[in-house]
Design a protein around this motif. Sequence first.
Motif, PDB file in Angstrom:
ATOM      1  N   ASN A  72       0.832  -1.210   0.000  1.00 54.95           N
ATOM      2  CA  ASN A  72       0.000   0.000   0.000  1.00 54.95           C
ATOM      3  C   ASN A  72       0.864   1.257   0.000  1.00 54.95           C
ATOM      4  OD1 ASN A  72       0.879  -0.255   2.632  1.00 54.95           O
ATOM      5  ND2 ASN A  72      -1.168  -0.483   3.542  1.00 54.95           N
ATOM      6  N   VAL A  73       2.139   1.102  -0.396  1.00 51.49           N
ATOM      7  CA  VAL A  73       3.024   2.249  -0.599  1.00 51.49           C
ATOM      8  C   VAL A  73       3.733   2.109  -1.939  1.00 51.49           C
ATOM      9  CG1 VAL A  73       3.428   2.704   1.858  1.00 51.49           C
ATOM     10  CG2 VAL A  73       4.953   1.140   0.616  1.00 51.49           C
ATOM     11  N   LEU A  74       4.170   3.241  -2.461  1.00 47.66           N
ATOM     12  CA  LEU A  74       4.993   3.311  -3.667  1.00 47.66           C
ATOM     13  C   LEU A  74       6.334   3.921  -3.290  1.00 47.66           C
ATOM     14  CD1 LEU A  74       2.336   4.881  -6.106  1.00 47.66           C
ATOM     15  CD2 LEU A  74       2.840   2.442  -5.791  1.00 47.66           C
ATOM     16  N   ILE A  75       7.376   3.575  -4.048  1.00 47.76           N
ATOM     17  CA  ILE A  75       8.715   4.099  -3.779  1.00 47.76           C
ATOM     18  C   ILE A  75       9.043   5.161  -4.813  1.00 47.76           C
ATOM     19  CG2 ILE A  75      11.117   3.504  -3.313  1.00 47.76           C
ATOM     20  CD1 ILE A  75       8.961   2.004  -1.617  1.00 47.76           C
ATOM     21  N   ALA A  76       9.507   6.318  -4.336  1.00 48.47           N
ATOM     22  CA  ALA A  76       9.823   7.433  -5.233  1.00 48.47           C
ATOM     23  C   ALA A  76      11.149   7.190  -5.947  1.00 48.47           C
ATOM     24  CB  ALA A  76       9.888   8.740  -4.438  1.00 48.47           C
ATOM     25  N   LEU A  77      11.132   7.316  -7.275  1.00 51.15           N
ATOM     26  CA  LEU A  77      12.339   7.154  -8.084  1.00 51.15           C
ATOM     27  C   LEU A  77      12.913   8.492  -8.526  1.00 51.15           C
ATOM     28  CD1 LEU A  77      11.226   4.133 -10.291  1.00 51.15           C
ATOM     29  CD2 LEU A  77      12.382   4.123  -8.071  1.00 51.15           C
ATOM     30  N   THR A  78      12.251   9.566  -8.143  1.00 54.75           N
ATOM     31  CA  THR A  78      12.752  10.925  -8.399  1.00 54.75           C
ATOM     32  C   THR A  78      12.439  11.774  -7.171  1.00 54.75           C
ATOM     33  OG1 THR A  78      10.664  11.654  -9.382  1.00 54.75           O
ATOM     34  CG2 THR A  78      12.329  10.754 -10.894  1.00 54.75           C
ATOM     35  N   LYS A 133       8.774   6.777   0.576  1.00 57.25           N
ATOM     36  CA  LYS A 133       7.504   6.121   0.278  1.00 57.25           C
ATOM     37  C   LYS A 133       6.351   7.103   0.302  1.00 57.25           C
ATOM     38  CE  LYS A 133       8.452   3.518   3.819  1.00 57.25           C
ATOM     39  NZ  LYS A 133       9.895   3.753   3.952  1.00 57.25           N
ATOM     40  N   ILE A 134       5.370   6.849  -0.590  1.00 58.32           N
ATOM     41  CA  ILE A 134       4.080   7.533  -0.488  1.00 58.32           C
ATOM     42  C   ILE A 134       2.986   6.476  -0.435  1.00 58.32           C
ATOM     43  CG2 ILE A 134       4.845   9.608  -1.726  1.00 58.32           C
ATOM     44  CD1 ILE A 134       3.149   8.574  -4.124  1.00 58.32           C
ATOM     45  N   ALA A 135       1.840   6.839   0.139  1.00 55.42           N
ATOM     46  CA  ALA A 135       0.720   5.916   0.218  1.00 55.42           C
ATOM     47  C   ALA A 135       0.089   5.763  -1.159  1.00 55.42           C
ATOM     48  CB  ALA A 135      -0.303   6.422   1.220  1.00 55.42           C
ATOM     49  N   GLU A 191       0.321  10.713   0.220  1.00 59.14           N
ATOM     50  CA  GLU A 191       0.986  11.381   1.335  1.00 59.14           C
ATOM     51  C   GLU A 191       2.278  10.625   1.691  1.00 59.14           C
ATOM     52  OE1 GLU A 191       0.072  12.504   6.031  1.00 59.14           O
ATOM     53  OE2 GLU A 191      -1.608  12.118   4.650  1.00 59.14           O
ATOM     54  N   HIS A 192       3.278  11.375   2.158  1.00 58.09           N
ATOM     55  CA  HIS A 192       4.565  10.817   2.581  1.00 58.09           C
ATOM     56  C   HIS A 192       4.354   9.825   3.721  1.00 58.09           C
ATOM     57  CE1 HIS A 192       8.981  11.796   3.951  1.00 58.09           C
ATOM     58  NE2 HIS A 192       8.898  10.636   3.324  1.00 58.09           N
ATOM     59  N   VAL A 193       4.917   8.624   3.595  1.00 61.32           N
ATOM     60  CA  VAL A 193       4.853   7.599   4.642  1.00 61.32           C
ATOM     61  C   VAL A 193       6.258   7.418   5.196  1.00 61.32           C
ATOM     62  CG1 VAL A 193       4.324   5.187   5.158  1.00 61.32           C
ATOM     63  CG2 VAL A 193       2.934   6.439   3.484  1.00 61.32           C
ATOM     64  N   HIS A 194       6.438   7.847   6.445  1.00 69.63           N
ATOM     65  CA  HIS A 194       7.784   7.768   7.027  1.00 69.63           C
ATOM     66  C   HIS A 194       7.682   7.792   8.552  1.00 69.63           C
ATOM     67  CE1 HIS A 194      12.009   7.512   6.551  1.00 69.63           C
ATOM     68  NE2 HIS A 194      12.316   8.761   6.838  1.00 69.63           N
ATOM     69  N   GLY A 209      15.322   7.021   3.264  1.00 68.21           N
ATOM     70  CA  GLY A 209      13.991   6.521   2.970  1.00 68.21           C
ATOM     71  C   GLY A 209      13.589   5.271   3.718  1.00 68.21           C
ATOM     72  N   ILE A 210      14.464   4.705   4.564  1.00 65.04           N
ATOM     73  CA  ILE A 210      14.115   3.514   5.351  1.00 65.04           C
ATOM     74  C   ILE A 210      13.481   3.976   6.657  1.00 65.04           C
ATOM     75  CG2 ILE A 210      15.028   1.517   6.566  1.00 65.04           C
ATOM     76  CD1 ILE A 210      17.187   1.329   4.429  1.00 65.04           C
ATOM     77  N   THR A 211      12.318   3.423   6.989  1.00 67.38           N
ATOM     78  CA  THR A 211      11.519   3.945   8.086  1.00 67.38           C
ATOM     79  C   THR A 211      11.618   3.132   9.362  1.00 67.38           C
ATOM     80  OG1 THR A 211       9.958   4.823   6.459  1.00 67.38           O
ATOM     81  CG2 THR A 211       9.178   4.648   8.723  1.00 67.38           C
TER      82      THR A 211
END
Length: 479
Positions: free
Chosen positions: A12-18, A27-29, A57-60, A334-336
């Motif tokens: 349920n998250v995506l990883i930002a490549l930019t 990560k974003i939701a 939204e930012h997930v962190h 980016g590791i939470t």
Amino acid sequence: MNKYIKLNEKDNVLIALTNDIVPFGHKIASIDIKAGEKIYKYGYPIGVATKDIKKNEHVHTHNIKTLLDEEPVYHYEKAVIENKFSFDNKKVMVYKRSNNKYGIRNNLLILPLVGCINSTVNRIKDEFIKRNNLDGIDDVIALTHPYGCSQIGDDMLFTKDTLLSIAKHPNFGGVLIVSLGCENNQLEPFLKSLKDYDKKRIKSIILQNSKDEIEDSLELLNEIYQEMVKDKRAEVPLSSITLGLKCGGSDGLSGITANPLVGIISDYFVKNNASSLLTEVPEMFGAEQLLMNRCKDESIYNKTVDLINNFKTYYKNHNQVCYENPSPGNKEGGITTLEDKSLGCIQKGGYSEIVDVLKENQKVVNKGLNLLNGPGNDIVSTTNLVCSDAQLILFTTGRGTPFGSIVPTVKISSNSTLFNKKERWIDYNAGDIIDNKTFDSAFSELLDLVIKTINGEYKTKNEINKLYDIAIFKDGVTL
């Protein structure tokens, strides 16, 4: 290029490549997530939402917490092991030692038994290099460390055993053992513990007994050197190699590019009857059940359970929580949570069956993927890998480090920004997998680099920069 990537359909998250809504690797939701719901990455939970999180939204760390304050109950459910490789009888060129071990370097080691002679040992090394052209050997390494005295009991014994393992490592064609004379780690019992060793290749000196310790040491080094220059590489099967697997300064891309790429390399070596060593036990927490299910049988599963629980007990005995991780650099990358870090970390072990679990200073007996006890700390864990006879280490990083172990340390960046900024540190860029390269093509390139490293055709950046470090795990009083 896509701006975001979803790693598993359960996520349920995506990883930002930019660098867009959130920083690169964060990560974003992908959907609305309510407080109390689990966050999924790699198809597994990495924590729980501490507040409502809207889509995109930012997930962190500000809205997710670890689940590792719970006491897990383990079980053994043997996984189906997939290894896509076929045995191809790959050969490598190495040095065969008299004890039937194989070295990928012909290095001359100067090994102090105590830290208070470090500067003298460095002076001996510098003077030897100054007087010799070093033809016929790879390098001279003075292995300085702060241990060997003011230690007692098991703490002193572990230091001694670690230095013994290093002295017998096959990457060293010769060793000069240097004693001050009054240290706890006495020379005579140390030499007795070496047992049957080549006295032309391993020599020793007590500095307090020498009128001119520099000249006397140089004379001994020259005698060892004359033996080492006779050594020649010979062709042997790839099964003579043990890979050490390590990550340090990870980021949000480590578990997507560099670590799974190293996992493919590990699987290839295992299929060719070689061995690989996966360590960093605290960075298995949260992903340990996946490793347990890959154990070849229930006895190895039980050893893995003990490996995990014993390290958790070590934390508790020092009044620390086992999930006090990731590091500040990990979080910035980016590791939470520790689960987030661990699920990425274990990918260095690929998909192979786990054939054994080793304690510190234990050597590989069973070919294949072995788990090795040790912390996540870069210098301690790589020292442990060396002491279990890893001849080289594949070291992935997303943040970057100049560090190098005392064996060739192939450093692999998880992102192209790091590689382009720190080419003097990094040997291979796995960030191209995100940019323009397939895993198959990256595997072929990295495998070629690893084979060239083994054969002595490629010197790693830590070797070029002469960065060789050890740290011995210390868990006792200082007198």
